[in-house]
Design an enzyme around this catalytic site. Structure first.
Site, PDB file in Angstrom:
ATOM      1  N   HIS A  56      24.536 -45.922 -63.787  1.00 51.22           N
ATOM      2  CA  HIS A  56      23.519 -46.769 -63.158  1.00 51.22           C
ATOM      3  C   HIS A  56      22.690 -47.462 -64.243  1.00 51.22           C
ATOM      4  CE1 HIS A  56      20.007 -48.054 -60.889  1.00 51.22           C
ATOM      5  NE2 HIS A  56      20.770 -47.969 -59.809  1.00 51.22           N
ATOM      6  N   GLU A 116      25.661 -54.261 -59.955  1.00 52.58           N
ATOM      7  CA  GLU A 116      24.225 -54.435 -59.753  1.00 52.58           C
ATOM      8  C   GLU A 116      23.616 -55.226 -60.918  1.00 52.58           C
ATOM      9  OE1 GLU A 116      22.890 -50.869 -56.965  1.00 52.58           O
ATOM     10  OE2 GLU A 116      22.617 -50.391 -59.063  1.00 52.58           O
TER      11      GLU A 116
HETATM   12  C1  PEP Z   1      19.885 -49.548 -57.040  1.00 52.34           C
HETATM   13  O1  PEP Z   1      19.195 -49.473 -58.040  1.00 52.34           O
HETATM   14  O2  PEP Z   1      20.936 -48.899 -56.925  1.00 52.34           O
HETATM   15  C2  PEP Z   1      19.433 -50.438 -55.971  1.00 52.34           C
HETATM   16  C3  PEP Z   1      20.329 -50.939 -55.181  1.00 52.34           C
HETATM   17  O3  PEP Z   1      18.052 -50.636 -55.889  1.00 52.34           O
HETATM   18  P1  PEP Z   1      17.224 -51.628 -54.947  1.00 52.34           P
HETATM   19  O4  PEP Z   1      17.950 -51.732 -53.611  1.00 52.34           O
HETATM   20  O5  PEP Z   1      15.896 -50.985 -54.802  1.00 52.34           O
HETATM   21  O6  PEP Z   1      17.197 -52.933 -55.641  1.00 52.34           O
END
Ligand code: PEP
Length: 222
Positions: free
Chosen positions: A95, A144
């Site tokens: 992550h 992400e």
């Molecule tokens: C994450 O960090 O995995 C994530 C999806 O966070 P957020 O939805 O709060 O942006």
């Protein structure tokens, strides 16, 4: 119908009582066959969540948010893959917050992946772009972009779709999910993209009612 995944990541949140309240409020009993819900919770509440999920036959798989790169042994404070076996089905590795705040290196992440795979845990491997190395044994990739995580500014779904497609094509068609500020408002834009196989949700998974609305939205998605 494509297989869809909804991955909740509670991060460093929830006391034992708060986790109990959340799971008691999760009333969803049946998901469509093409939807997998994975709840990645802190170590401290995994056991109680497992019991409640089993008691109420909830359609949720449990996941851990990270794992030790070492096996069982004299590694104070670490949680090994062996310790998680039988408790969770999935584990998040790589992550963005682990890379950024805990300086986890590519080498360490590959070791974590080996440990997880050696105990049969399914790996949700996080990347921030197309050029990061993804372990052979990953089950899912969670794309992400750092600027979208927790910022309230989700990426343009068309751009995410292109990136998810490239990642999937480079990695034997592995399912790739998008994560970063997904809410009820932004969810449909991501689900409608052909190369996005679901979403990762941080903040919007903390409130059970908000998360249930996301589950309902994905469940009714055709
Ligand atoms: C994450 O960090 O995995 C994530 C999806 O966070 P957020 O939805 O709060 O942006």
């Amino acid at each position: 119908m494509k297989q869809l995944y909804l991955v909740a990541n509670w991060k460093s949140n929830k006391t034992v009582d708060e986790a109990k309240n959340w799971i008691f409020q999760f009333k969803f009993r049946k998901t469509p066959d093409n939807l997998t819900i994975i709840l990645c919770a802190p170590y401290t509440v995994l056991s109680l969540l497992k019991d409640e999920i089993e008691k109420a036959a909830l359609p949720i798989f449990l996941g851990a948010q990270t794992i030790s790169s070492f096996p069982n042994g004299a590694f104070t404070g670490e949680i090994s893959a062996e310790m998680l076996k039988g408790l969770v089905e999935y584990v998040i590795i790589g992550h963005s917050e682990r890379r950024r705040y805990f300086h986890e290196t590519e080498e360490e992440l590959q070791k974590k992946a080996q440990e997880a795979a050696s105990r049969g845990l399914k790996i949700i491997y996080c990347v921030e772009g197309v050029n990061q190395r993804i372990p052979e044994n990953a089950a899912l990739v969670l794309y992400e972009p750092q600027t979208a995580i927790g910022s309230g500014k989700a990426e343009d779904p068309a751009i995410s779709n292109q990136i998810c497609r490239e990642i999937s094509e480079k990695n034997h068609d592995i399912p790739v999910l998008y994560g970063g500020s997904v809410t009820e408002a932004t969810l449909p834009g991501f689900l409608s993209q052909p190369s996005i196989s679901g979403v990762g949700v941080g903040k919007a998974s903390l409130d059970p009612e908000q998360f249930l609305r996301l589950v309902e939205a994905v469940s009714s998605y055709e």
